[in-house]
Design an enzyme around this catalytic site. Sequence first.
Site, PDB file in Angstrom:
ATOM      1  N   HIS A 375      48.656  27.796  35.505  1.00 16.14           N
ATOM      2  CA  HIS A 375      50.054  28.219  35.400  1.00 16.14           C
ATOM      3  C   HIS A 375      50.107  29.743  35.473  1.00 16.14           C
ATOM      4  CE1 HIS A 375      51.121  24.443  32.747  1.00 16.14           C
ATOM      5  NE2 HIS A 375      51.061  24.148  34.045  1.00 16.14           N
ATOM      6  N   HIS A 444      44.809  34.235  30.796  1.00 20.21           N
ATOM      7  CA  HIS A 444      44.651  35.568  31.394  1.00 20.21           C
ATOM      8  C   HIS A 444      45.886  36.397  31.062  1.00 20.21           C
ATOM      9  CE1 HIS A 444      41.040  35.491  34.195  1.00 20.21           C
ATOM     10  NE2 HIS A 444      40.903  34.524  33.307  1.00 20.21           N
ATOM     11  N   GLU A 469      37.468  40.507  38.662  1.00 16.51           N
ATOM     12  CA  GLU A 469      38.414  40.615  39.772  1.00 16.51           C
ATOM     13  C   GLU A 469      38.662  42.057  40.196  1.00 16.51           C
ATOM     14  OE1 GLU A 469      41.780  38.655  37.986  1.00 16.51           O
ATOM     15  OE2 GLU A 469      42.569  40.522  37.184  1.00 16.51           O
TER      16      GLU A 469
HETATM   17  C1  NOJ Z   1      45.457  37.584  37.259  1.00 14.18           C
HETATM   18  C2  NOJ Z   1      44.291  36.790  36.772  1.00 14.18           C
HETATM   19  O1  NOJ Z   1      43.457  37.577  35.959  1.00 14.18           O
HETATM   20  C3  NOJ Z   1      43.546  36.270  37.954  1.00 14.18           C
HETATM   21  O2  NOJ Z   1      42.385  35.609  37.537  1.00 14.18           O
HETATM   22  C4  NOJ Z   1      44.444  35.365  38.750  1.00 14.18           C
HETATM   23  O3  NOJ Z   1      43.790  34.960  39.920  1.00 14.18           O
HETATM   24  C5  NOJ Z   1      45.742  36.061  39.134  1.00 14.18           C
HETATM   25  N1  NOJ Z   1      46.333  36.727  38.011  1.00 14.18           N
HETATM   26  C6  NOJ Z   1      46.738  35.075  39.683  1.00 14.18           C
HETATM   27  O4  NOJ Z   1      47.160  34.209  38.686  1.00 14.18           O
HETATM   28 CA    CA Z   2      43.947  40.148  35.204  1.00 10.41          CA
END
Ligand code: NOJ
Ligand code: CA
Length: 852
Positions: A375, A444, A469
Amino acid sequence: MCRFFIISCLFVFCLQSKASPLSIQSPDKSLSLFVKVDSQGRPSYWLNSEDTPLILPSTLGISVKGEIDFNRDFVINDYRIDTINQPWERLWGEGKQVENHYTSLSINLEKTTTPVRKINIEFRLFNDGLGFRYILPKQPELSEILIMSENSEFTLSGEEIAWWTPQDFDSYEHIHRQTKFSDVEAVNTPITLKLPSGHYVSIHEAALTDYAGMTLVKKGDATLVSELVPWPDGIKVKGSAPLTTPWRTIQFAENAAGLINSPLLENLNLPNRISDTSWIKPMKYVGIWWGMHMRKYTWEAGPKHGATTENTKAYIDFAARHGIGGVLVEGWNKGWETWHTPLNQQDFTQAYDDFDLLELAQYAKHNGVTLIGHHETGGNIPEYERQLEDAFALYRKAGVHALKTGYAGAMRPTGTYHHSQPMVNHYRHVLTLAADNQIMLNAHEPIKPTGLRRTFPNMMTREGGRGMEWNGWSKGNPPEHTVSLPFTRLLAGPMDYTPGIFDIRFDRQGQYRIHTTLARQLAHYVTLYSPMQMAADMVENYIDHAAFTFIENVPTSWDETQVQHAEIGDYYVVARRDGQKWFVGATTDEHPRQLPLNFSFLLEDKQYVARIYSDGDDTDYTSNPEAFEYVNVVVNKHSEIPLVMASGGGVAIEIDPLLDKHEGTLNAQQYTQKVAHRLASFEKGGHFGEVIKVHHLAENKSVTLKPTPHRNYSDDGAITLIDGERGSADYTSQWLGFRNIDFTATIDLGERQKVKQISAGFMQSILHSIMFPTAVTFDVSSDNERFTTVGMETYETTADVPDFQRKDFTAEFSEQDVRYIRVTATSLGVLPDWHIRPGQEVFIFADEIIVN
Ligand code: NOJ
Ligand code: CA
C-alpha cells in the site's frame, strides 16, 4: 515461561527535604540515578556510571495550555522504589532470551501553589540504561490536556562525539553525521554519543503511543531538550487525564560493541498482546521493486509495467526454487499514475488489469511462498483510512499475511507532519488492524521504532532510515553509513535496509553505483538486522550466482548475538547463532581493513567448517567490486583468522558443525597465509570517495563564463568546469548551475594546438528542475575573434531520464590552430508539459569541459 519477581518494594510517604536527592542503583549497581527537586521546585535528575557522570543534572517538565507550567513549584509528595526481574523470550529477534531486570523509582509531585496540581515521574534503571516518563493523573478541572511543550533535558559535558541525523519532522532518511557535540544543533533520535570517559550513551524514546514524536534541540553548550513534532495548529499533544507520555530513554554501554544487544526499548514496552502468533514468520523476500528504482519497470500500468501476473509468477518460481519466503509486488494496484501529483489517489482494492491478485496469492501458496502486499499511500491519509478496512479484508480473503506500506509524498491533511501525534496514531491504527487481520507489517516512511515489536510482534520491520534505494538515484550511501546504522538507527529496532544488490555498477554510464563490494552486500544480512530481509536485486541478477547461496542460507531470526569488533562509522564485526550454526558479518568504511576473527563462540571439542565469502585478490572497490572469493576453512573454538576487507568491503561467513571430513579445503593457518598480502593490495587499489580524474588539454586553463552561475550552485566558480574532476551524482558540489538561461564558456588554451574532440558534461534531475540542454554548440578559434563551429549536439530530453544522470555532449573533428574554445548550452527555457511543474523555471547544470 515468564517469571516475575518483585525483589524488594519500598513505599514511602514523605515531603522530601530539598537538599538530599533520591537515588537508586541498577541491579548490577553499575549505574546510579539521582532525582531531586531544586529550590524553585523544579524536578531534575542525573545519571552516573560508577563515579563517572553520564548525564549531568537536567530538569524535567511539561507545559500545558492554559495551565501554570508543570515545570516548577513542586515538592515530592511520595515516592516508591521497586526492583523487578521479569525475563521474557522473543518470538523473533537478535537473540531469544531477554533479560529484563530493573530498579524503578516513581515519584509523585505536587504543586505548592493553588490550584493543586500533580504530576508523576516514573524512572526505570536497567544495567543497560534508563527510561523515564511522565504521568498526568486525573485532577480537578484538567480533563482536556493540550501539551504545548515537553521540557525533558539531557545535559552532557559538551566534550562528546556525536552520531546523529538532523531534526526533520517528516523524514529520517539522512546520512548519519559524526561531529563534536558542540556542532550539534537539532536532531532526530536516536542520537549516539561517545563521552570523554569512553562510555557511550544513545538517547531515544520507547513505547511512542498517542503522543508526538520527540526530536531534540540544543540549549546552551551542552544540553539537549525535547522538542515535540506539532499538529498543524502548533499544539504538540492533544489528550486527556490520565495522560502517560512515552519513555525517554538513555541506552548506556562501556564501549560501542556494548550498545548492540541492549533490549532497553523493548523492555519498556508491554508484553506481547497477540495470542495466536502462528502466522508470524520471519522471512527473506524478493520483489518487483529494484526494477522500478532501476527504471527497467514502472509502477503504473503500461508497456514497462513491473507488476504483471507473468512477472510475479517468475518471481514466485524463483523464490520457491531458492527457499525464499516472500515475494513483494509494488505497483499492482490502480492509481499509481497519480503518485507525486497534487491529487495522489491510489485504489487499494483494484488491481491493474494485467495483475490477478487472487490467482497469484494461490499460486504463491501452492509453491510455499507468501505474497507480500503493498500500500503506497503517497501521504494521502484520509483516502487510505477511507479504504483501510476494505483493503485489509481483501488481503485476508486472498490469504496474504504480509504487507509493506509507504508514505512517500506530501502529507494530507496539509500541514500534518509524518512524525506528529495524528500520524503516530495512524501508524498504530494500521498496526493493530494488521494484527487483527493476521498481517505482518513492514512500514516505509514510518514513525520511528520505539520497541513496540514486543507488544505487536507483527511489527516486523520498517524503513525509517536511509536505505539501499538511495543508491539507485542519488549520490548514494557511503560505506560509512552502514557501519553507523547498527549503533544509531538500529538501536531502536530492525530496519528494512534491503541489502543484496549484486549488480554493483548497474548504471553503465557510471553515474550511480552501490558504494560497496559484493561480499559486503552479503555481510549486511548479518550486520543489519531485520526479521524480513530482502534479497533486493532483480532476480535475474541472482541466477547461477555462487554468492546467492549465502543469502539462501542466512537466517532472519537468531538465538544469540555476539559482537567482536566495533567502532562507530569505522568497522563492525558481529557473530550470530541460529541453532548449531553461526554466521559472521564484517564491514568496514572507506578504509581497507584487516581485523582478527576468533571463534571463541564455538563449542569446545568440535570441528566446524567456515564458508567464507570475502573480497578476493582481484577485488577492487572502483574497477572490480563484484569480484569475491569463496573458501572453506576448517576451524575450532581456538582458531583465529584475519578478515581482510577492501574499501567499502566486507566478509560474510557461514559456520556449520563439520560433518563431512573432506569439506574443509584449508586450515586456519593456510587461510591466514593465503590472505596475508591482501591488505597491502587493497590499500593500493581504488577507494570510495576518490574523485574521478580526467586529464585533458583545457585542464586548469583560463575560462570565462557568460553569465555567471547561480550563487547557490557556483561551487568553485568557473574553475569547476576545467579542474580535471568529473562531478558525480551530488549536484550540490562540483557542478555549476544556471537558472533559466543559456550559457557560454570560453576557454583559452594559452597557445595554438591541434584539437580533435571536445565534450561537456550536463546533469538532469527532473525532481530538482535540472534539465539537459536542448543543444550544445562547440566553436573554436585561433584569435578569439573569428570562431568556426566544429560541432553541435542536440537532444530532446524525456521523462525517462533518471535523476542525477550525466550526459556528455560531444563534438569530434580535427583542427590544427585552436587556442580558444567556446561551448554554448541552450536551455529548455521552461519546464516541459510532462513535468510536474510545467512552465516553471529550469536549471542547466554543467561540469568538466574535456578537450583532447
Ligand atoms: C519509498 C519506499 O521506501 C520504496 O521502497 C518504495 O518502492 C517507494 N516508496 C514506492 O512505494
Ligand atoms: Ca524511502
